[in-house]
Design an enzyme around this catalytic site. Structure first.
Site, PDB file in Angstrom:
ATOM      1  CG  PHE A 296     -16.477  -3.378   7.784  1.00 32.61           C
ATOM      2  CD1 PHE A 296     -16.720  -5.006   6.929  1.00 32.61           C
ATOM      3  CD2 PHE A 296     -15.192  -2.683   8.653  1.00 32.61           C
ATOM      4  CE1 PHE A 296     -15.249  -4.603   6.733  1.00 32.61           C
ATOM      5  CE2 PHE A 296     -14.468  -3.639   7.873  1.00 32.61           C
ATOM      6  CZ  PHE A 296     -14.615  -4.733   8.027  1.00 32.61           C
ATOM      7  CG  LEU A 297     -22.510   0.267   9.240  1.00 32.34           C
ATOM      8  CD1 LEU A 297     -24.284  -0.631   8.651  1.00 32.34           C
ATOM      9  CD2 LEU A 297     -22.220   1.285  10.038  1.00 32.34           C
TER      10      LEU A 297
ATOM     11  CE  LYS B  59      -0.113   0.138   5.975  1.00 36.15           C
ATOM     12  NZ  LYS B  59       0.468   0.187   4.971  1.00 36.15           N
TER      13      LYS B  59
ATOM     14  CB  CYS C  88      -4.458  -2.090   6.828  1.00 39.14           C
ATOM     15  SG  CYS C  88      -4.308  -3.616   6.744  1.00 39.14           S
TER      16      CYS C  88
ATOM     17  CB  THR D 120      -1.351   0.399   1.635  1.00 36.90           C
ATOM     18  OG1 THR D 120      -1.430  -1.426   1.229  1.00 36.90           O
ATOM     19  CG2 THR D 120      -1.703   1.494   1.153  1.00 36.90           C
TER      20      THR D 120
ATOM     21  NE  ARG E 231     -12.059  -9.835   4.870  1.00 40.32           N
ATOM     22  CZ  ARG E 231     -13.627 -11.011   4.981  1.00 40.32           C
ATOM     23  NH1 ARG E 231     -13.979 -10.128   5.746  1.00 40.32           N
ATOM     24  NH2 ARG E 231     -13.817 -11.441   3.974  1.00 40.32           N
TER      25      ARG E 231
ATOM     26  N   GLY F 277      -9.040  -1.155  14.871  1.00 38.58           N
ATOM     27  CA  GLY F 277      -7.116  -1.527  15.180  1.00 38.58           C
ATOM     28  C   GLY F 277      -6.694  -2.603  13.785  1.00 38.58           C
TER      29      GLY F 277
HETATM   30  C1  UGA Z   1      -8.251  -4.133   5.866  1.00 39.80           C
HETATM   31  C2  UGA Z   1      -9.422  -3.993   5.004  1.00 39.80           C
HETATM   32  O1  UGA Z   1     -10.985  -5.135   5.935  1.00 39.80           O
HETATM   33  C3  UGA Z   1      -9.094  -5.290   3.767  1.00 39.80           C
HETATM   34  O2  UGA Z   1      -9.879  -4.587   2.830  1.00 39.80           O
HETATM   35  C4  UGA Z   1      -7.633  -4.893   3.479  1.00 39.80           C
HETATM   36  O3  UGA Z   1      -6.940  -5.360   2.093  1.00 39.80           O
HETATM   37  C5  UGA Z   1      -6.605  -4.843   4.122  1.00 39.80           C
HETATM   38  O4  UGA Z   1      -7.037  -3.487   5.647  1.00 39.80           O
HETATM   39  C6  UGA Z   1      -4.933  -4.261   4.398  1.00 39.80           C
HETATM   40  O5  UGA Z   1      -4.944  -3.058   3.704  1.00 39.80           O
HETATM   41  O6  UGA Z   1      -4.490  -5.134   4.215  1.00 39.80           O
HETATM   42  P1  UGA Z   1      -8.222  -6.239   8.455  1.00 39.80           P
HETATM   43  O7  UGA Z   1      -7.131  -5.034   8.423  1.00 39.80           O
HETATM   44  O8  UGA Z   1      -7.230  -7.515   8.236  1.00 39.80           O
HETATM   45  O9  UGA Z   1      -8.404  -5.680   6.737  1.00 39.80           O
HETATM   46  O10 UGA Z   1      -9.013  -6.281   9.380  1.00 39.80           O
HETATM   47  P2  UGA Z   1     -10.536  -6.129   9.078  1.00 39.80           P
HETATM   48  O11 UGA Z   1     -11.265  -7.121   8.846  1.00 39.80           O
HETATM   49  O12 UGA Z   1     -10.501  -4.992   7.884  1.00 39.80           O
HETATM   50  O13 UGA Z   1     -10.913  -5.324  10.415  1.00 39.80           O
HETATM   51  C7  UGA Z   1     -10.235  -3.922  11.111  1.00 39.80           C
HETATM   52  C8  UGA Z   1     -10.737  -3.094  12.038  1.00 39.80           C
HETATM   53  O14 UGA Z   1     -11.912  -3.184  11.972  1.00 39.80           O
HETATM   54  C9  UGA Z   1     -10.331  -4.557  13.053  1.00 39.80           C
HETATM   55  O15 UGA Z   1     -10.220  -3.929  14.595  1.00 39.80           O
HETATM   56  C10 UGA Z   1     -11.595  -4.923  14.057  1.00 39.80           C
HETATM   57  O16 UGA Z   1     -12.209  -5.582  14.822  1.00 39.80           O
HETATM   58  C11 UGA Z   1     -12.598  -3.552  13.370  1.00 39.80           C
HETATM   59  N1  UGA Z   1     -14.316  -3.658  12.622  1.00 39.80           N
HETATM   60  C12 UGA Z   1     -14.375  -4.179  11.702  1.00 39.80           C
HETATM   61  C13 UGA Z   1     -14.973  -3.080  13.472  1.00 39.80           C
HETATM   62  O17 UGA Z   1     -14.970  -2.526  14.515  1.00 39.80           O
HETATM   63  N2  UGA Z   1     -16.843  -3.433  12.953  1.00 39.80           N
HETATM   64  C14 UGA Z   1     -16.776  -3.520  12.192  1.00 39.80           C
HETATM   65  O18 UGA Z   1     -17.729  -3.462  12.123  1.00 39.80           O
HETATM   66  C15 UGA Z   1     -15.542  -4.416  11.029  1.00 39.80           C
END
Ligand code: UGA
Length: 435
Positions: free
Chosen positions: A250-251, A264, A261, A121, A152, A258
């Site tokens: 994502f709601l 940052k 990704c 990225t 993810r 955290g």
């Molecule tokens: C995220 C993106 O979802 C991916 O599409 C992307 O490729 C990746 O970053 C990256 O840039 O490499 P990731 O960091 O693995 O993926 O995790 P997510 O599942 O997106 O969750 C991120 C954070 O949001 C976590 O702390 C999770 O607990 C939180 N979250 C997610 C919530 O608090 N509520 C939600 O409804 C969804």
């Protein structure tokens, strides 16, 4: 096709494994010999569903690992993916030193007309800078392509194998056919190949992560408001999500986003906006709101329900990783929350199915236990931070001590009041009023 991948972090390793899975000959490179040694022994260095199984199948067949980027395989590769880290600098900008160092080394060895694909990225304009660097070294023949990754952690192999889109950023048609061929096994009815210019491609990645972060920060604030006025966030999110323009994903309210990704990439995009004299104030607010949530609001909520002084009180934390199904604790809300609790003099004990090793390096003073039932013993307060599936299976009826008068704060609304109350705890979720 011969494919090389530079960097065996999340993105590099999964890219290498999945491109090998569909029949390419792939070699992944990393400077750290211990990582290469482990991967050659078919042992993953990160925890990811199905990764060990895939390494077991592919290593020794068409997937190999090396720490020598001067080897013959790399010199003969048609496509070289660069998937090195671009960590956050103190000012929020992305640190591109690993990327440029890799490109400088590769320029000396890759074959004529090779295609260099930037998977890391990177800030908008980075691919142009890479191309300029290559031209200065006399490598005008090399094509530079932007190809961000959207996988993810926790479902990385599945996300790579069944993507919803593949984005390719190019400045001329030369590399397009090769990339179309390379990605053809992944393209189908539910996934299209989007070909755009390089800057657009680079921005798609940042804008996507920033938008998802915004959704989370938004629902978290609405959740706080629900607590004040007596609405229920679960119903609000459901009602909003039924509108396809909003979408239900994502709601989920929680302790704040955290991981390696979102924090940052939002910081990098906010920095880029400032640099371009186009302040991205929405993203700046999202960063502030998420920081505040992790650094203050979690503790404030606890204190609202537990009015005694926290000094020498036993606080049990369930879940240290930033989300379930990973051992990654980078920018995990647990880090800020545990820091707050320790500074209040609380005695913190913690459980996590995968993250204890990584967390222990940051907080050796915390008492860790691999048995989730044991962290309840003696706890005055239990806080659930990560929705690990094993927490649903806790037998609260069988918890040894009676926890009458003690509180259980579920910062993910993951368990139910009836379930937790069986052990005598007072259950408190988020986004809803509790007396
Ligand atoms: C995220 C993106 O979802 C991916 O599409 C992307 O490729 C990746 O970053 C990256 O840039 O490499 P990731 O960091 O693995 O993926 O995790 P997510 O599942 O997106 O969750 C991120 C954070 O949001 C976590 O702390 C999770 O607990 C939180 N979250 C997610 C919530 O608090 N509520 C939600 O409804 C969804």
């Amino acid at each position: 096709m011969l494919i090389s991948v530079i960097g065996t972090g999340y993105v590099g390793l999964i890219t290498g494994v999945c491109l090998a899975k569909v029949g390419n000959s792939v070699c992944c490179y990393d400077k750290q010999e211990s990582i290469i040694k482990s991967l050659r022994n078919k042992k993953a260095t990160i925890y990811e569903d199905m990764l060990d199984e895939n390494l077991f199948q592919l290593v020794g067949q068409n997937l190999s690992f090396s720490s020598d980027i001067n080897d013959e395989f790399l010199q003969q590769s048609d496509v070289i993916f660069v998937a090195v880290g671009t960590p956050m600098s103190d000012d929020g900008s992305a640190n591109l030193s690993y990327l440029f160092d890799s490109v400088k080394s590769l320029a000396q060895i890759i074959k004529p007309e090779a295609i260099l694909v930037i998977k890391s990225t990177v800030p908008v304009g980075t691919c142009d800078q890479v191309e300029k660097l290559l031209h200065n070294i006399g490598r005008q023949d090399v094509s530079v392509v932007s190809n961000p990754e959207f996988l993810r952690e926790g479902s990385a192999i599945n996300d790579f194998m069944y993507p919803d889109r593949i984005v390719v950023g190019i400045e001329n048609n030369k590399p397009q056919k090769t990339l179309e061929k390379l990605y053809s096994p992944f393209i189908g009815e539910s996934c299209s190949l989007l070909v755009v210019n390089r800057k657009t491609s680079e921005l798609i990645k940042y804008a996507s992560n920033a938008f998802l972060s915004t959704k989370i920060a938004f629902i978290n604030q609405i959740s706080d408001y629900c607590e004040k006025i007596g609405a229920d966030i679960e119903g609000v999110a459901k009602g909003m999500g039924l509108d396809p323009r909003v979408g239900s994903l994502f709601l989920k309210p929680g302790p704040g986003y955290g991981g390696s990704c979102f924090p940052k990439d939002t910081a990098a995009l906010a920095y880029l906006g400032q640099q371009a004299s186009t302040p991205l104030t929405i993203i700046e607010s999202v960063i502030k709101a998420n920081d505040l949530r992790k650094k203050e609001s979690l503790l404030i909520k606890l204190k609202n329900h537990y009015t005694e002084n926290l000094k020498d009180k036993k606080v049990a934390i369930l879940g240290l990783t930033f989300k379930e199904n990973t051992d990654d604790v980078r920018y995990s809300p647990a880090i800020d929350f545990v820091r707050c609790l320790l500074s209040e003099g609380a005695l913190v004990q913690a459980h996590d199915p995968m993250g204890i090793q990584n967390f222990k390096q940051l907080f050796p003073e915390v008492k860790y236990n691999n048995d989730v039932n044991k962290v309840f013993d003696m706890a005055d307060i239990v806080c659930l931070l990560t929705p690990w599936p094993e927490y649903k299976k806790i037998n609260f009826r069988g918890v040894q001590k009676e926890h009458k008068g003690k509180i259980f704060i579920d910062y993910r609304n993951y368990l139910t009041e009836d379930h937790v109350n069986q052990a005598g705890f007072k259950y408190i979720g988020i986004g809803k009023q509790y007396d």
